[in-house]
Design a protein around this motif. Structure first.
Motif, PDB file in Angstrom:
ATOM      1  N   LEU A  32       0.834  -1.201   0.000  1.00  0.00           N
ATOM      2  CA  LEU A  32       0.000   0.000   0.000  1.00  0.00           C
ATOM      3  C   LEU A  32       0.870   1.253   0.000  1.00  0.00           C
ATOM      4  CD1 LEU A  32      -2.842   1.289   0.164  1.00  0.00           C
ATOM      5  CD2 LEU A  32      -2.605   1.173   2.651  1.00  0.00           C
ATOM      6  N   ILE A  33       1.903   1.261   0.819  1.00  0.00           N
ATOM      7  CA  ILE A  33       2.806   2.416   0.866  1.00  0.00           C
ATOM      8  C   ILE A  33       3.461   2.626  -0.497  1.00  0.00           C
ATOM      9  CG2 ILE A  33       4.987   3.265   1.834  1.00  0.00           C
ATOM     10  CD1 ILE A  33       4.092   1.956   4.506  1.00  0.00           C
ATOM     11  N   ARG A 103      -2.538  11.570   0.909  1.00  0.00           N
ATOM     12  CA  ARG A 103      -1.509  10.552   0.654  1.00  0.00           C
ATOM     13  C   ARG A 103      -0.611  10.387   1.878  1.00  0.00           C
ATOM     14  NH1 ARG A 103      -0.308   8.697  -4.676  1.00  0.00           N
ATOM     15  NH2 ARG A 103      -1.746   9.610  -6.173  1.00  0.00           N
ATOM     16  N   SER A 104      -0.235  11.498   2.481  1.00  0.00           N
ATOM     17  CA  SER A 104       0.620  11.464   3.665  1.00  0.00           C
ATOM     18  C   SER A 104      -0.059  10.717   4.810  1.00  0.00           C
ATOM     19  CB  SER A 104       0.967  12.893   4.085  1.00  0.00           C
ATOM     20  OG  SER A 104       1.721  12.898   5.251  1.00  0.00           O
ATOM     21  N   ARG A 105      -1.347  10.999   5.030  1.00  0.00           N
ATOM     22  CA  ARG A 105      -2.070  10.317   6.102  1.00  0.00           C
ATOM     23  C   ARG A 105      -2.181   8.819   5.847  1.00  0.00           C
ATOM     24  NH1 ARG A 105      -8.145  10.426   6.754  1.00  0.00           N
ATOM     25  NH2 ARG A 105      -7.660   8.733   5.412  1.00  0.00           N
ATOM     26  N   ALA A 110      -0.481   3.296   7.298  1.00  0.00           N
ATOM     27  CA  ALA A 110       0.131   2.018   6.929  1.00  0.00           C
ATOM     28  C   ALA A 110       1.441   1.805   7.695  1.00  0.00           C
ATOM     29  CB  ALA A 110       0.370   1.956   5.418  1.00  0.00           C
ATOM     30  N   LEU A 111       2.212   2.864   7.888  1.00  0.00           N
ATOM     31  CA  LEU A 111       3.455   2.755   8.660  1.00  0.00           C
ATOM     32  C   LEU A 111       3.169   2.418  10.118  1.00  0.00           C
ATOM     33  CD1 LEU A 111       5.678   5.635   7.244  1.00  0.00           C
ATOM     34  CD2 LEU A 111       6.230   3.197   7.286  1.00  0.00           C
ATOM     35  N   ALA A 112       2.098   2.978  10.678  1.00  0.00           N
ATOM     36  CA  ALA A 112       1.722   2.660  12.063  1.00  0.00           C
ATOM     37  C   ALA A 112       1.379   1.175  12.185  1.00  0.00           C
ATOM     38  CB  ALA A 112       0.544   3.521  12.506  1.00  0.00           C
ATOM     39  N   ARG A 137      -7.199   4.144  15.589  1.00  0.00           N
ATOM     40  CA  ARG A 137      -7.671   4.996  14.492  1.00  0.00           C
ATOM     41  C   ARG A 137      -6.805   4.787  13.257  1.00  0.00           C
ATOM     42  NH1 ARG A 137      -6.279   8.481  11.255  1.00  0.00           N
ATOM     43  NH2 ARG A 137      -4.336   8.894  12.304  1.00  0.00           N
ATOM     44  N   GLN A 138      -5.482   4.720  13.461  1.00  0.00           N
ATOM     45  CA  GLN A 138      -4.595   4.517  12.320  1.00  0.00           C
ATOM     46  C   GLN A 138      -4.789   3.127  11.711  1.00  0.00           C
ATOM     47  OE1 GLN A 138      -0.872   5.897  14.330  1.00  0.00           O
ATOM     48  NE2 GLN A 138      -0.711   7.142  12.471  1.00  0.00           N
ATOM     49  N   TRP A 139      -5.001   2.135  12.556  1.00  0.00           N
ATOM     50  CA  TRP A 139      -5.261   0.792  12.052  1.00  0.00           C
ATOM     51  C   TRP A 139      -6.562   0.752  11.258  1.00  0.00           C
ATOM     52  CZ3 TRP A 139      -3.587  -4.486  12.518  1.00  0.00           C
ATOM     53  CH2 TRP A 139      -2.235  -4.599  12.867  1.00  0.00           C
TER      54      TRP A 139
END
Length: 197
Positions: A32-33, A103-105, A110-112, A137-139
Motif C-alpha cells: 500500500l505504501i 496521501r501522507s495520512r 500504513a506505517l503505524a 484509528r490509524q489501524w
C-alpha cells in the motif's frame, strides 16, 4: 486467519495474530505504501516552512490507476458523474490542495500498522497485538485502505460480490486475494465493535 479484535479496558483493542497473519498484514501494508507513493521531497528549508507546505500544490487530475482513483476519489462526484465545467474545475482545485495531505495520512496509517506488527515476537506461533486508542484509528484507516485496494482489484462493487467471490474454486488465482479481503473486513469490523461496544 481467525483473529478478531477485543476491547481493552484503556479504550484500545487487542488481537491475537500468528506469524502468517503478521507477515500478510505487513506485506499488504508495504505494498500500500508503495502504491500510494513516496513522501514529498524537498529541501530542508522547505520542510521546515509551514507556509511552503500549506501552499504546496498537489495533482489536479485523478490518478489513472483504478485503485488510486478509489483511494483518492474526485470531490463533487467527479467529471464522469457531473459533466459540468465548473464542477470539474472545483474538483481539480480541491484535489490540488488536499491529495498530498491525504496521501501522507494514508502512508502514516500504513506505517503505524507496520510498526505495531514489528513489535510482535510470536512465541509458539502466535502473539497478541495491543493497540492504544490513537493506534486504533490509524489501524482502521490502514485496514480500510487495504480493503478498498483489494476490493477494487477484485472489482467488488458491493458486499454481495464478496460472498460470490468466496465461492470461487481454490484453483482460481483470485482466491488468495478474496480470502485476504474478507479477513481484513473481519478485522476492521471487530476493531470498530471493540471501540464502540
Amino acid at each position: 486467519m481467525t483473529g478478531h479484535f477485543e476491547p481493552l479496558p484503556d479504550g484500545g483493542a487487542a488481537v491475537p495474530l500468528d506469524e502468517v497473519e503478521i507477515s500478510i498484514l505487513r506485506s499488504l501494508a508495504v505494498q500500500l505504501i508503495e502504491l500510494v507513493g513516496p513522501g514529498e521531497e524537498g529541501t530542508d528549508s522547505e520542510s521546515d516552512d509551514l507556509l511552503a507546505s500549506v501552499f504546496n500544490d498537489g495533482p489536479s487530475e485523478p490518478p489513472a490507476d483504478p485503485v488510486l482513483a478509489r483511494l483518492f476519489p474526485d470531490a463533487y462526484g467527479g467529471p464522469d458523474l457531473v459533466p459540468d465545467d465548473d464542477v470539474r474545475a472545483a474538483a481539480a482545485e480541491f484535489r490540488r490542495f488536499t491529495e498530498n495531505d491525504l496521501r501522507s495520512r494514508k502512508r502514516e496509517d500504513a506505517l503505524a500498522l507496520i510498526r505495531a506488527l514489528d513489535t510482535l515476537s510470536p512465541s509458539g506461533g502466535e502473539a497478541v497485538l495491543r493497540l492504544q486508542p490513537d493506534e486504533c484509528r490509524q489501524w482502521l484507516g490502514a485496514l480500510n485502505d487495504l480493503r478498498l485496494a483489494i476490493g477494487t482489484r477484485l472489482e467488488v462493487t458491493d458486499e454481495e460480490d464478496g460472498g460470490e467471490l468466496l465461492r470461487l474454486p481454490d484453483s482460481d488465482p483470485r482466491k488468495p486475494m478474496v480470502m485476504a479481503y474478507l479477513w481484513l473486513g473481519g478485522l476492521q469490523e471487530t476493531l470498530v465493535e471493540s471501540l464502540t461496544g
